[in-house]
Design an enzyme around this catalytic site. Sequence first.
Site, PDB file in Angstrom:
ATOM      1  N   LYS A  53      46.302  39.343  42.225  1.00  0.00           N
ATOM      2  CA  LYS A  53      47.666  38.987  42.630  1.00  0.00           C
ATOM      3  C   LYS A  53      47.784  37.500  42.935  1.00  0.00           C
ATOM      4  O   LYS A  53      48.783  36.855  42.588  1.00  0.00           O
ATOM      5  CB  LYS A  53      48.078  39.836  43.832  1.00  0.00           C
ATOM      6  CG  LYS A  53      48.299  41.301  43.462  1.00  0.00           C
ATOM      7  CD  LYS A  53      48.261  42.241  44.651  1.00  0.00           C
ATOM      8  CE  LYS A  53      48.344  43.690  44.187  1.00  0.00           C
ATOM      9  NZ  LYS A  53      48.141  44.672  45.266  1.00  0.00           N
ATOM     10  N   GLN A  97      47.927  45.174  51.482  1.00  0.00           N
ATOM     11  CA  GLN A  97      47.059  45.883  50.540  1.00  0.00           C
ATOM     12  C   GLN A  97      46.598  47.208  51.145  1.00  0.00           C
ATOM     13  O   GLN A  97      46.025  47.243  52.225  1.00  0.00           O
ATOM     14  CB  GLN A  97      45.848  45.015  50.175  1.00  0.00           C
ATOM     15  CG  GLN A  97      44.945  45.621  49.127  1.00  0.00           C
ATOM     16  CD  GLN A  97      45.629  45.761  47.772  1.00  0.00           C
ATOM     17  OE1 GLN A  97      46.302  44.851  47.300  1.00  0.00           O
ATOM     18  NE2 GLN A  97      45.452  46.905  47.152  1.00  0.00           N
ATOM     19  N   ASP A 120      56.700  45.342  47.445  1.00  0.00           N
ATOM     20  CA  ASP A 120      55.970  46.505  46.942  1.00  0.00           C
ATOM     21  C   ASP A 120      56.896  47.710  46.806  1.00  0.00           C
ATOM     22  O   ASP A 120      56.564  48.691  46.147  1.00  0.00           O
ATOM     23  CB  ASP A 120      54.815  46.863  47.893  1.00  0.00           C
ATOM     24  CG  ASP A 120      53.457  46.722  47.229  1.00  0.00           C
ATOM     25  OD1 ASP A 120      53.411  46.599  45.991  1.00  0.00           O
ATOM     26  OD2 ASP A 120      52.444  46.749  47.944  1.00  0.00           O
TER      27      ASP A 120
END
Length: 283
Positions: A53, A97, A120
């Site tokens: 990322k 994460q 997200d």
Amino acid sequence: MIIIDGKEFSKKILEEISNEQKEIVERKNLRPAGLAVIIVGENPASQVYVRNKTRACEKVGFYSETIKLEENISENDLIKKIEELNENDKIDGILVQLPLPKRIDELKVINSIKPEKDVDGFSNVNVGKMVIGDESGFLSCTPYGIMQLLEGYDIDVNGKDVVVVGRSNIVGKPMAMMLIQKGATVQVCNSRTKDLSKKLKKADIIVVAVGVPRMIKATDVKEGVVVIDVGINRVDGKLCGDVDYEDVAQKASYITPVPGGVGPMTIASLIKNTFISYQRKIY
């Protein structure tokens, strides 16, 4: 049979964003988009995802922060860090994460991210917006990436029978909802569904995300099926999907490989969501 090349498709998306970002920074003299990624602990797989990322941010000219926190951090301290990022004007997207340590309430942490920075697409607000078709929210990155691939390869889902194998909050459930929004008839199954093969054989499109190596065989699908494999498994040191690729490819009209299929699109969708958040703030 056509291979759906997520790697190449994602490159096009990132290149478009990179060009637009460069124009905004250079010609309009504005700051670049910013993404903050929080990682808790030393999970090797999570570290790989975070690095990927960060690299994607570098490719498109984004500002990025990787915040590494100790495994034993308290839930409150983690949320405090997120709240700081919520108020940081340089940051347009915040990603935590997953997975987090079991003692931490993942949903509580995710919902502490401002919805407009939840790139997200996991917060209650953004999931709710997805369900009702409110496009002001952010879509979960993996299913969003899959929808972009289907559209990019001119695969119309309207009126099609689709089987989604997997019921996770990250892929299975949002995938089903996005397909329903586009007019598909969707059945959600899992690895323990009775007569799964019988259901799969009726499907025009199959999306598999269960984490069982090569679970889907050619005998499970009909001729001309479109197969989207989200699974990433390591068998004998090599990566493979939830679909027996060599076997199923003989009958499929379109199929995603592993690696190089859905994975790159997940990151491209994250970057795209972050850029959308950024544009909403600067314009």
